[in-house]
Motif scaffolding. Sequence first.
Motif, mmCIF file in Angstrom:
data_model
loop_
_atom_site.group_PDB
_atom_site.id
_atom_site.type_symbol
_atom_site.label_atom_id
_atom_site.label_comp_id
_atom_site.label_asym_id
_atom_site.label_seq_id
_atom_site.Cartn_x
_atom_site.Cartn_y
_atom_site.Cartn_z
ATOM 1 N N ILE A 54 0.814 -1.209 0.000
ATOM 2 C CA ILE A 54 0.000 0.000 0.000
ATOM 3 C C ILE A 54 0.849 1.261 0.000
ATOM 4 N N PRO A 55 1.904 1.356 0.821
ATOM 5 C CA PRO A 55 2.737 2.579 0.803
ATOM 6 C C PRO A 55 3.333 2.872 -0.571
ATOM 7 N N GLU A 56 3.798 1.833 -1.243
ATOM 8 C CA GLU A 56 4.381 2.030 -2.575
ATOM 9 C C GLU A 56 3.317 2.508 -3.558
ATOM 10 N N THR A 57 2.127 1.943 -3.453
ATOM 11 C CA THR A 57 1.024 2.355 -4.319
ATOM 12 C C THR A 57 0.678 3.821 -4.090
ATOM 13 N N MET A 58 0.612 4.222 -2.830
ATOM 14 C CA MET A 58 0.291 5.606 -2.483
ATOM 15 C C MET A 58 1.356 6.563 -3.007
ATOM 16 N N LEU A 59 2.601 6.111 -3.024
ATOM 17 C CA LEU A 59 3.685 6.947 -3.545
ATOM 18 C C LEU A 59 3.510 7.189 -5.037
ATOM 19 N N PHE A 60 3.181 6.132 -5.775
ATOM 20 C CA PHE A 60 2.923 6.273 -7.207
ATOM 21 C C PHE A 60 1.746 7.215 -7.459
ATOM 22 N N MET A 61 0.684 7.046 -6.666
ATOM 23 C CA MET A 61 -0.505 7.881 -6.824
ATOM 24 C C MET A 61 -0.193 9.344 -6.533
ATOM 25 N N LYS A 62 0.564 9.568 -5.469
ATOM 26 C CA LYS A 62 0.911 10.939 -5.078
ATOM 27 C C LYS A 62 1.709 11.630 -6.181
ATOM 28 N N LYS A 63 2.698 10.916 -6.730
ATOM 29 C CA LYS A 63 3.529 11.489 -7.784
ATOM 30 C C LYS A 63 2.695 11.765 -9.036
#
Length: 274
Positions: A54-63
């Motif tokens: 989930i953290p990695e996914t959120m990072l992609f989404m944020k960028k």
Amino acid sequence: MKRILVPTDFSEHAEDALKVAAQIAKKNNSELILLHMLELPQQSNDAIMGGTSIPETMLFMKKANETLDEVASRDYLEGIPVTEIVKMDKPIHGITQISKDYDIDLIVMGSHGSSGVEELLIGSNTEKVVRNSEIPVLVIKKNIPNFNAANIVFASDFSDEAKKPFEKLLNFTKLFDSKLHLVTICTPNSFKPTHISEEAMNDFIEEFDISNYTTQIYNDTNIEKGIINFSNKIDADVIGMCTHGRTGFAHFFNGSISEGLVNHAIKPVITFKI
């Protein structure tokens, strides 16, 4: 035209498409729906499905959201209502769903085109959208500072199945007060006597309330080359085509003029699914 969808992968070609979409939106007081499809690496997708990244996914989404914000703040979009969407899905699925959810009237996409083996085996996201979209798709191949659709070529066999998509094309021509150039491409493999082709075009056009048009027959070695060469001859602004949406072996066997034009024509191409 209320809403225009512009899918973007943040490339130069997507930027060219957005600039054209902005010009159309300003002319018609339309809203732009700016969409970025987030395709994560396969290993990340597997992890997401397992609920462990989930953290990695959120990072992609944020960028992705930050980059989309930057795109939406371009000077040429000033005064245009813009809705930004980042969606995790395969491009064709996401674009189709957003088109339905937002009642989209036109999709504007950029394309760099391709050729040879890469085109045959891989294709492009733009080509897939052209093949499947029930909504008209305008494909932009280069930067067009002053988009104009004063002269539009419509190449067809002028059969009954082309009448419904032709109505959609007429709606597009009204936005720009365009002159339509109806053309039948005659090739060695699809030869018809001139009087047969003329009769087909005249019978076809009689059913529509249209006055600013020409009908022509153009000879060439194949249909795709004929459309491109005729469009260059009259200095057309846009090429209009119908697409059957064939896929798989039937698509390969029958060929696809519309998708070939999307890849090879430099001029903007607008497609309407039969």
